[in-house]
Scaffold this motif. Sequence first.
Motif, PDB file in Angstrom:
ATOM      1  N   ASP A   1       0.815  -1.205   0.000  1.00 18.39           N
ATOM      2  CA  ASP A   1       0.000   0.000   0.000  1.00 18.39           C
ATOM      3  C   ASP A   1       0.854   1.263   0.000  1.00 18.39           C
ATOM      4  N   MET A   2       2.097   1.172   0.432  1.00 17.22           N
ATOM      5  CA  MET A   2       2.960   2.344   0.489  1.00 17.22           C
ATOM      6  C   MET A   2       3.355   2.760  -0.926  1.00 17.22           C
ATOM      7  N   VAL A   3       3.220   4.045  -1.209  1.00 20.35           N
ATOM      8  CA  VAL A   3       3.573   4.575  -2.523  1.00 20.35           C
ATOM      9  C   VAL A   3       4.624   5.655  -2.324  1.00 20.35           C
ATOM     10  N   ASP A   4       5.689   5.563  -3.079  1.00 23.77           N
ATOM     11  CA  ASP A   4       6.763   6.541  -3.004  1.00 23.77           C
ATOM     12  C   ASP A   4       6.296   7.838  -3.667  1.00 23.77           C
ATOM     13  N   PRO A   5       6.243   8.943  -2.938  1.00 24.86           N
ATOM     14  CA  PRO A   5       5.786  10.203  -3.529  1.00 24.86           C
ATOM     15  C   PRO A   5       6.679  10.664  -4.681  1.00 24.86           C
ATOM     16  N   LEU A   6       7.942  10.313  -4.637  1.00 20.63           N
ATOM     17  CA  LEU A   6       8.851  10.679  -5.722  1.00 20.63           C
ATOM     18  C   LEU A   6       8.447   9.988  -7.018  1.00 20.63           C
TER      19      LEU A   6
ATOM     20  N   LYS B   1       3.985  12.120 -13.065  1.00 26.45           N
ATOM     21  CA  LYS B   1       3.307  13.346 -13.486  1.00 26.45           C
ATOM     22  C   LYS B   1       4.203  14.165 -14.402  1.00 26.45           C
ATOM     23  N   CYS B   2       5.483  14.243 -14.069  1.00 19.09           N
ATOM     24  CA  CYS B   2       6.411  15.012 -14.885  1.00 19.09           C
ATOM     25  C   CYS B   2       6.618  14.361 -16.254  1.00 19.09           C
TER      26      CYS B   2
ATOM     27  N   ARG C   1      12.924  15.045 -17.256  1.00 17.15           N
ATOM     28  CA  ARG C   1      12.061  14.577 -16.166  1.00 17.15           C
ATOM     29  C   ARG C   1      12.570  15.068 -14.818  1.00 17.15           C
ATOM     30  N   ASP C   2      13.864  14.936 -14.578  1.00 20.26           N
ATOM     31  CA  ASP C   2      14.421  15.329 -13.286  1.00 20.26           C
ATOM     32  C   ASP C   2      14.363  16.843 -13.077  1.00 20.26           C
TER      33      ASP C   2
ATOM     34  N   LYS D   1       9.238  21.065  -9.143  1.00 27.89           N
ATOM     35  CA  LYS D   1       8.038  20.828  -8.339  1.00 27.89           C
ATOM     36  C   LYS D   1       8.395  20.547  -6.870  1.00 27.89           C
ATOM     37  N   LEU D   2       9.458  19.779  -6.666  1.00 26.67           N
ATOM     38  CA  LEU D   2       9.871  19.402  -5.311  1.00 26.67           C
ATOM     39  C   LEU D   2      10.296  20.629  -4.521  1.00 26.67           C
TER      40      LEU D   2
END
Length: 91
Positions: free
Chosen positions: A25-30, A36-37, A78-79, A85-86
């Motif tokens: 269930d854990m999803v890495d926000p990165l 999205k990017c 992408r980065d 955004k980060l």
Amino acid sequence: MVLEEKMITNGEPEEEEEEEEEEEDMVDPLENMRQKCEEAEHCVHTRERLEQCETRVGSRSATEEDCTEELFDFLHARDHCVSHKLFHSVK
């Protein structure tokens, strides 16, 4: 007695299953941000160039061409989006 021995040698099966479910269930926000990017126009364009290169190289039996430049262009685009955004969300 048999059940107790089985639990000692195999552990608690119910606990193991619950831990595995929690990890899934854990999803890495990165990862979410990267996805999205990757949908941004510049990233889509660089990904298309990378895929075209991979198709071209994959269709040849012998070639010295690789897709390093296209891969780096895509990752950079992408980065760059991710970092923008980060850092906006950190401020």
